[in-house]
Each structure stands twice: as structure tokens, then as C-alpha cells.
Design an enzyme around this catalytic site. Sequence first.
Site, PDB file in Angstrom:
ATOM      1  N   TYR A  96       3.819  72.877  13.258  1.00 22.07           N
ATOM      2  CA  TYR A  96       4.109  71.802  14.216  1.00 22.07           C
ATOM      3  C   TYR A  96       2.900  71.520  15.084  1.00 22.07           C
ATOM      4  O   TYR A  96       2.158  72.437  15.446  1.00 22.07           O
ATOM      5  CB  TYR A  96       5.274  72.195  15.137  1.00 22.07           C
ATOM      6  CG  TYR A  96       6.632  72.085  14.511  1.00 22.07           C
ATOM      7  CD1 TYR A  96       7.372  70.911  14.600  1.00 22.07           C
ATOM      8  CD2 TYR A  96       7.196  73.163  13.837  1.00 22.07           C
ATOM      9  CE1 TYR A  96       8.632  70.810  14.042  1.00 22.07           C
ATOM     10  CE2 TYR A  96       8.459  73.075  13.275  1.00 22.07           C
ATOM     11  CZ  TYR A  96       9.168  71.902  13.385  1.00 22.07           C
ATOM     12  OH  TYR A  96      10.417  71.809  12.828  1.00 22.07           O
ATOM     13  N   TYR A 135       8.495  77.094   7.202  1.00 23.51           N
ATOM     14  CA  TYR A 135       7.666  77.941   8.052  1.00 23.51           C
ATOM     15  C   TYR A 135       8.421  79.196   8.470  1.00 23.51           C
ATOM     16  O   TYR A 135       9.651  79.218   8.511  1.00 23.51           O
ATOM     17  CB  TYR A 135       7.139  77.173   9.274  1.00 23.51           C
ATOM     18  CG  TYR A 135       8.199  76.661  10.212  1.00 23.51           C
ATOM     19  CD1 TYR A 135       8.732  77.468  11.222  1.00 23.51           C
ATOM     20  CD2 TYR A 135       8.665  75.351  10.103  1.00 23.51           C
ATOM     21  CE1 TYR A 135       9.697  76.986  12.079  1.00 23.51           C
ATOM     22  CE2 TYR A 135       9.631  74.868  10.959  1.00 23.51           C
ATOM     23  CZ  TYR A 135      10.148  75.692  11.934  1.00 23.51           C
ATOM     24  OH  TYR A 135      11.112  75.211  12.775  1.00 23.51           O
ATOM     25  N   ARG A 145      12.330  79.139   7.798  1.00 24.85           N
ATOM     26  CA  ARG A 145      13.161  77.938   7.896  1.00 24.85           C
ATOM     27  C   ARG A 145      12.932  77.069   6.670  1.00 24.85           C
ATOM     28  O   ARG A 145      11.800  76.811   6.282  1.00 24.85           O
ATOM     29  CB  ARG A 145      12.791  77.093   9.131  1.00 24.85           C
ATOM     30  CG  ARG A 145      13.064  77.641  10.491  1.00 24.85           C
ATOM     31  CD  ARG A 145      14.509  77.709  10.946  1.00 24.85           C
ATOM     32  NE  ARG A 145      15.520  76.887  10.337  1.00 24.85           N
ATOM     33  CZ  ARG A 145      15.929  75.685  10.741  1.00 24.85           C
ATOM     34  NH1 ARG A 145      15.389  75.136  11.783  1.00 24.85           N
ATOM     35  NH2 ARG A 145      16.880  75.033  10.103  1.00 24.85           N
ATOM     36  N   HIS A 148      12.656  70.858   6.931  1.00 23.65           N
ATOM     37  CA  HIS A 148      13.649  70.024   7.612  1.00 23.65           C
ATOM     38  C   HIS A 148      12.954  69.027   8.529  1.00 23.65           C
ATOM     39  O   HIS A 148      11.811  69.225   8.939  1.00 23.65           O
ATOM     40  CB  HIS A 148      14.623  70.883   8.432  1.00 23.65           C
ATOM     41  CG  HIS A 148      13.955  71.662   9.522  1.00 23.65           C
ATOM     42  ND1 HIS A 148      13.381  72.892   9.311  1.00 23.65           N
ATOM     43  CD2 HIS A 148      13.734  71.375  10.824  1.00 23.65           C
ATOM     44  CE1 HIS A 148      12.848  73.338  10.436  1.00 23.65           C
ATOM     45  NE2 HIS A 148      13.036  72.435  11.383  1.00 23.65           N
ATOM     46  N   HIS A 150      13.870  66.994  12.179  1.00 28.35           N
ATOM     47  CA  HIS A 150      14.803  66.882  13.311  1.00 28.35           C
ATOM     48  C   HIS A 150      15.119  65.409  13.555  1.00 28.35           C
ATOM     49  O   HIS A 150      14.202  64.575  13.588  1.00 28.35           O
ATOM     50  CB  HIS A 150      14.185  67.466  14.578  1.00 28.35           C
ATOM     51  CG  HIS A 150      13.922  68.935  14.495  1.00 28.35           C
ATOM     52  ND1 HIS A 150      14.805  69.878  14.965  1.00 28.35           N
ATOM     53  CD2 HIS A 150      12.880  69.636  13.987  1.00 28.35           C
ATOM     54  CE1 HIS A 150      14.307  71.095  14.754  1.00 28.35           C
ATOM     55  NE2 HIS A 150      13.138  70.963  14.164  1.00 28.35           N
TER      56      HIS A 150
END
Lengths: 227, 197
Positions: A96, A135, A145, A148, A150
Site C-alpha cells: 500500500y 500481502y 490477505r 482485494h 476496498h
Amino acid sequence: MPASGIHPPHFYPDYVSSLKRAPSHPRVSIPQTLSEITGPGFQRHQLKIGADLTAQSGGEPAGQRILLSGRVLDEDGKPVSNTLIEIWQANAAGRYHHAVDQHNAPLDPNFFGKGQLLTDDEGRYQFKTIKPGAYPWLNHPNAWRPAHIHFSLFGPAISTRLVTQMYFPGDPLLPYDPIFNSVRDEAARQRLIARFDWDTTIPEHALGFTFDIVLRGRLETLMENRL
Amino acid sequence: MTASPETDPLLGLAASQTVGPFFQIGFEALYQNDLTVDALKGRLVTIRGQVFDSDKLPVPDAVIEIWQANSFGKYAHPEDQQDKPLDLAFTGFGRCPTDAEGRFGFRTVKPGPVPSSTEIPQAPHINVSIFMRGLLDRLVTRIYFIDEASNRTDEILNLIDPERRPTLLARPIAGESDAYLWNIVLKGRDETVFLDF
């Protein structure tokens, strides 16, 4: 099923962060008043980020380009038009663009991972982005995870406000992810997975995925509360 | 099982998921902790608070959203058909992340009373949604003002155990005019009352 029955419980021990943050008292049920059936609306001039996440810098981000399309509907199938969608995601390497993310994977100078738009009159939306990477996180040993994106949506009222995550079909990490599996209803869990879509796939450019989002039907809920 | 229109006419809802630790990326563009605008009518107030977890430690990665009526008790929303004035450019929406000490704050106007489902209007209140890592679904609650006499007759406050009601009441901050303190305790002693609707 009551509208809230589909949502995950606040207290979900497999998701360790919920232990100290999920309330211990049950929530107090209240009738929907004017305060609950109204909510913020947004105008085009308030938006500061585009819907093409691959065009937010001078260069092309690394990774698989995808075109992400869908409709926002209420429970009765009526389109939710002109409603704000905000998305955020990791880059193709699973990192991120955020100071707190210390994952040892490269940042991409050409990818910030954020988008905004308003749905059209038919409730349709379309983002162009890149497929995020998986990640690691520290919830349990060797935790990862699944990929995905959000999604944050408002709908017409604060009773319809929703933040969720969209997943990708065939991701081998899904069965092991406590956040995905916190949704206890099997069908509701499957609804969080986008569909691969030939019709929106752009030849020699980007894979198409479709993700429709159903928000609570405000009027339906009002009627239930009046019974 | 196949859904049939007779028994299950509604489409399947999208389930909530946590905002996670990186919501700033998507939310930052619409951060707004000062709701005031030029020529806004009414009493301007500041509301400040801190978010605490079950260990009474501050939560540095929450985001608070508010939604409120203007000083006349009118929401800037088509569903509000009351014959009351709107304040031009006042949206009634605010969004503020907590800082490293779990603090948040809003500068806004004290809302007026809005209709309830009975004859007696609701006491002035601000609607709150709380999101953070660890919350798989948002929490919703309300901020009331402790110095407001109409709290006694408020339809929603009266649904709440009197012992827990004070968790929804913002208190004046000593030595600072028009400033209120309202903390959020997620779990444990003095746990904030959260609502479902």
C-alpha cells in the site's frame, strides 16, 4: 433475514484485532427517524481523484491492468444512482502507498491505489486499475490477505452506508482469510467475489471483472420497523 | 437453494468488511473536520474526543464520520420535507481520522431539533459512524449535548438504559466556550452505547 444478519459479527476471535475493539454490549435497536433515512450526498465538483487508477502519474503502473465494472442496486433491484464510491488497494506487489505499510515489497511510483466516482443514472460504475497483490499480515503465523480492493459506498441514507472488500475469483488464499470468512453466510461470502467478464475485457489491454453491489433498501426497512 | 420471488423477493445484500489500517488512501480526499461555512446560522461548537479500546489505550487508526441537521433542524437531503430553511453550502457531513493519541475533533454548528416518530421532536444530536481496523462492521451512535433540557423527552435516549445514557452526552470543556468533550469507549467499563437501525 434482518438486514444486519448478513454482516459479520463485531466480535470474531479469528480476526485478532476485533478482540479489544468489538463492543461487549449488544447494540440498542432504534426506530429509523429522519436522522437515519437521510445522509450525505456528493457532487461531482467535490471529487478530487479519478476513476482511472492507472493514470494518476506520468507513467504506467506495473501489473495486470483490469477494468472493474458493476452496478449499485438496492435490495429491490432499483439502481442507486449518483452515489459516491471510494476505493483503495495495494499495488501489484502487495504494497500500500501508506506510511504504516512496512511490507518488504516495492512501492510503485506510478500507482497510488485510490479512486473515486459517482454512479451514473443506472447505478453503473467503472474503475480502471491494476490487480492488487496479496500481502502478509501478523494476524496468525504465515498469514496472507487474499488480493482485494476496498469499497466504500454511501447510498441514499446513513442507514445504507457500507464499507466492504472485493475479492478475485479462484484466489487460493480465500479459505484461510479470517476477514473474508467472518461473513458467515456462504452465499453472502460468494457475493464479495468479482466475476471474470469477457464482455468488458479489452482486447490486448485489460481483463474485465464485474462486481455488483446491493445496498440495504431503505423503504423496506422502514416498513419492517413499523410492523 | 434457489431463491423464488414469492419467498425471497430481495436481492442479496453486500456484506460489510473492515476498512483495515490503510483507509486514509481512499478516505483522505474527503476528510472534513470543519463543517462551518460562510454565513452559517446558529451556535458554532467544537466537539473533541478520544477513541479508546478495551485496555483504555487510545485508538490511533479509527475514522469518525458525522451527519447532522443545521441549526433549524433541517437535513440537507431530499427526504427532509420540513418547511425550514437550509444553509447554503452546509452539507452536514464530516469525516475525521484519529491521530496518534486517538484524538478527533469537529468544528460545526449545533443542530436543531428534528422530528421523531412521535409528536415530540428529538433532542439536538449528531449521528456518528465509526470505522477502524478490527471492526468488521461499522459502529453507529449519536452525540447529544448534556446541557439540553429536551434530552429528557428524546425518543431514542429513552430507549437506552439510564446508567449507560451518559456515554452519549457531550460535556462542556471547562474554560473553553462552546467546546464539548465526547469520548468513544469501544469495550469494557463506560462502554459507549452503540445503536442498530
